[in-house]
Design an enzyme around this catalytic site. Structure first.
Site, short mmCIF file in Angstrom:
data_model
loop_
_atom_site.label_atom_id
_atom_site.label_comp_id
_atom_site.label_asym_id
_atom_site.label_seq_id
_atom_site.Cartn_x
_atom_site.Cartn_y
_atom_site.Cartn_z
N ARG A 74 8.86 5.06 3.62
CA ARG A 74 9.58 5.24 2.35
C ARG A 74 10.02 6.71 2.35
NH1 ARG A 74 7.92 0.62 -0.43
NH2 ARG A 74 5.72 0.09 -0.23
N GLY A 106 14.49 -0.86 -2.97
CA GLY A 106 14.73 0.59 -2.91
C GLY A 106 15.58 0.97 -1.71
N ASP A 152 7.64 -9.12 -1.98
CA ASP A 152 7.69 -9.23 -3.45
C ASP A 152 8.62 -10.34 -3.97
OD1 ASP A 152 6.01 -7.07 -3.38
OD2 ASP A 152 7.53 -5.60 -3.93
N GLY A 195 3.29 -7.33 -5.69
CA GLY A 195 4.56 -7.85 -6.17
C GLY A 195 5.32 -6.84 -7.01
N GLU A 250 0.13 -7.35 -10.06
CA GLU A 250 -0.15 -5.91 -10.20
C GLU A 250 0.73 -5.24 -11.27
OE1 GLU A 250 0.55 -3.68 -6.62
OE2 GLU A 250 2.58 -4.41 -6.39
N VAL A 285 -3.94 -6.77 2.70
CA VAL A 285 -4.19 -7.95 3.54
C VAL A 285 -3.06 -8.97 3.32
CG1 VAL A 285 -5.62 -9.29 1.91
CG2 VAL A 285 -6.10 -9.40 4.33
O1 F6P Z 1 7.02 -3.68 -2.12
C1 F6P Z 1 5.99 -4.20 -1.33
C2 F6P Z 1 4.64 -3.75 -1.83
O2 F6P Z 1 3.66 -4.35 -1.01
C3 F6P Z 1 4.37 -3.99 -3.30
O3 F6P Z 1 3.98 -5.32 -3.55
C4 F6P Z 1 3.28 -2.98 -3.55
O4 F6P Z 1 3.30 -2.59 -4.91
C5 F6P Z 1 3.67 -1.83 -2.69
O5 F6P Z 1 4.51 -2.36 -1.66
C6 F6P Z 1 2.52 -1.10 -2.03
O6 F6P Z 1 3.03 0.01 -1.37
P1 F6P Z 1 2.24 0.89 -0.32
O7 F6P Z 1 2.06 0.10 0.93
O8 F6P Z 1 3.10 2.07 -0.12
O9 F6P Z 1 0.92 1.19 -0.93
#
Ligand code: F6P
Length: 363
Positions: A74, A106, A152, A195, A250, A285
């Site tokens: 990211r 994004g 998601d 999600g 979440e 997971v």
């Molecule tokens: O967008 C995918 C996702 O797995 C979301 O479901 C979750 O909120 C986020 O990425 C977790 O991000 P990271 O792996 O950066 O902790």
């Protein structure tokens, strides 16, 4: 010879490798050269050894592997003008003017922005002497195809996003496993799933796993949800059910926007029903491991179509989002898909919209 760049960006998802494999092989089959841009947009900004040509056998044996072999990230830098300028300079230096981005909301939003500002960036790079006039003339546009890789399932323009089906399988297996220990102890378990702002994984896994109660961002509960939930669980127990499963997305929140988390729910059960519920936060997971057959098929089909679309593109062609609709490959203008996704996400968070949905009897 046409040069196609491929990158995976944002959170990884099972099936991304299948898409990369399909893009590399289908690109080569069509007479193009295919370059991996490693670590997503961060790699496009870094350039040099982050941009490497891939041959047919470089993508052997990855179809069934989770994650992404070309890396993902990211990139906050890509959100800045200087970051995007540097990415454009590196794409041009490598002769890449066709790009397939496999990523989430994004990443695709950023890609759309880059496409729209391409000629502006090229002009600035030329005026700063960072590219030659020949390079500028040879790259009048960036032809992008986006493929949604994210567990998601939160993007308009495709019925499913790559990774969602695999994540759903993983969550359902976890619910099955938890149910057996919950039954043994006559316990309530609260299972939190990923999600982001989208409740798809929570809702579908609740149905597939036979859960008792679900909290979703799209449907914030009315006041008094605590008593209603306790009543539903009590009725299940009275009917002979030994386990109770509560699914929480979440991004779940109440109508005032206060997050409803697994901890909040456990506290309600402790204080109002005297029950010590157990919490399982499934976490990453859900995102790891082997892709399902559906994700492999869909990623492959979308990858092949994305190659076709970027190779056929001409100056003036709209960037596209390649997805699936009714089990067939389907393309939508990327700009429209991104805008509609943001509009819908905004509506879900809007209290007036929620009130109107409820008034229609769907609250
Ligand atoms: O967008 C995918 C996702 O797995 C979301 O479901 C979750 O909120 C986020 O990425 C977790 O991000 P990271 O792996 O950066 O902790």
């Amino acid at each position: 010879m046409a040069r196609i760049g491929v990158m995976t960006s944002g959170g990884d998802a099972q099936g991304m490798n299948a898409a990369v494999r399909a893009i590399v092989r289908s690109g080569i089959h069509s007479g193009a050269e295919v370059f991996a841009i490693k670590e997503g947009w961060a790699g496009a900004i870094a350039g040099q050894d982050h941009i490497v040509q891939l041959g047919w056998s470089d993508v052997s044996g990855i179809l069934n592997k989770g994650g992404t072999v070309i890396g993902t990230a990211r990139s906050l830098e890509f959100m800045t003008r200087e970051g995007q300028l540097q990415a454009v300079a590196n794409l041009i230096a490598n002769g890449i003017d066709r790009l397939i981005v496999i990523g989430g909301d994004g990443s695709l939003t950023g890609s759309r922005q880059l496409c729209l500002s391409w000629s502006d960036y090229v002009e600035q790079l030329l005026s700063e002497g960072r590219i030659t006039s020949d390079q500028a003339a040879a790259h009048p546009a960036l032809h992008i195809a986006g493929i949604v890789g994210s567990i998601d399932n939160d993007m308009v323009g495709t019925d499913m996003t790559i990774g969602t089906d695999s994540a759903l399988h993983r969550i359902t297996e976890a619910i099955d496993a938890i149910s057996s220990t919950a039954e043994s102890h006559r316990r309530t378990f609260i299972i939190e799933v990923m999600g982001r702002r989208c409740g798809y994984l929570a809702l579908m896994s609740a149905i597939a796993g036979g859960a008792d109660y679900t909290f979703l961002p799209e449907s914030p509960p009315r006041d008094g949800w605590e008593e209603r939930m306790i009543d539903v669980l009590a009725r299940g127990r009275a009917a002979g059910r030994r386990d109770s499963i509560i699914m929480v997305a979440e991004g779940a929140a109440d109508r005032s926007g206060q997050p409803i988390t697994a901890t909040t729910i456990a506290q309600v059960l402790r204080e109002r029903a005297g029950e010590e519920a157990r919490i399982t936060i499934l976490g990453h997971v859900q995102r790891g491991g082997t892709p399902s057959a559906y994700d492999r098929w869909m990623a492959t089909a979308c990858g092949v179509e994305a190659v076709r679309r970027v190779l056929e593109a001409e100056p003036g062609s709209e960037p596209v989002l390649v997805g699936v609709h009714r089990d067939a490959v389907h393309t939508t203008p990327l700009v429209q898909a991104v805008e509609d996704t943001h509009r819908i996400a905004g509506l879900v968070a809007d209290a007036e919209y929620q009130a109107a949905v409820e008034a229609r009897g769907h609250g």
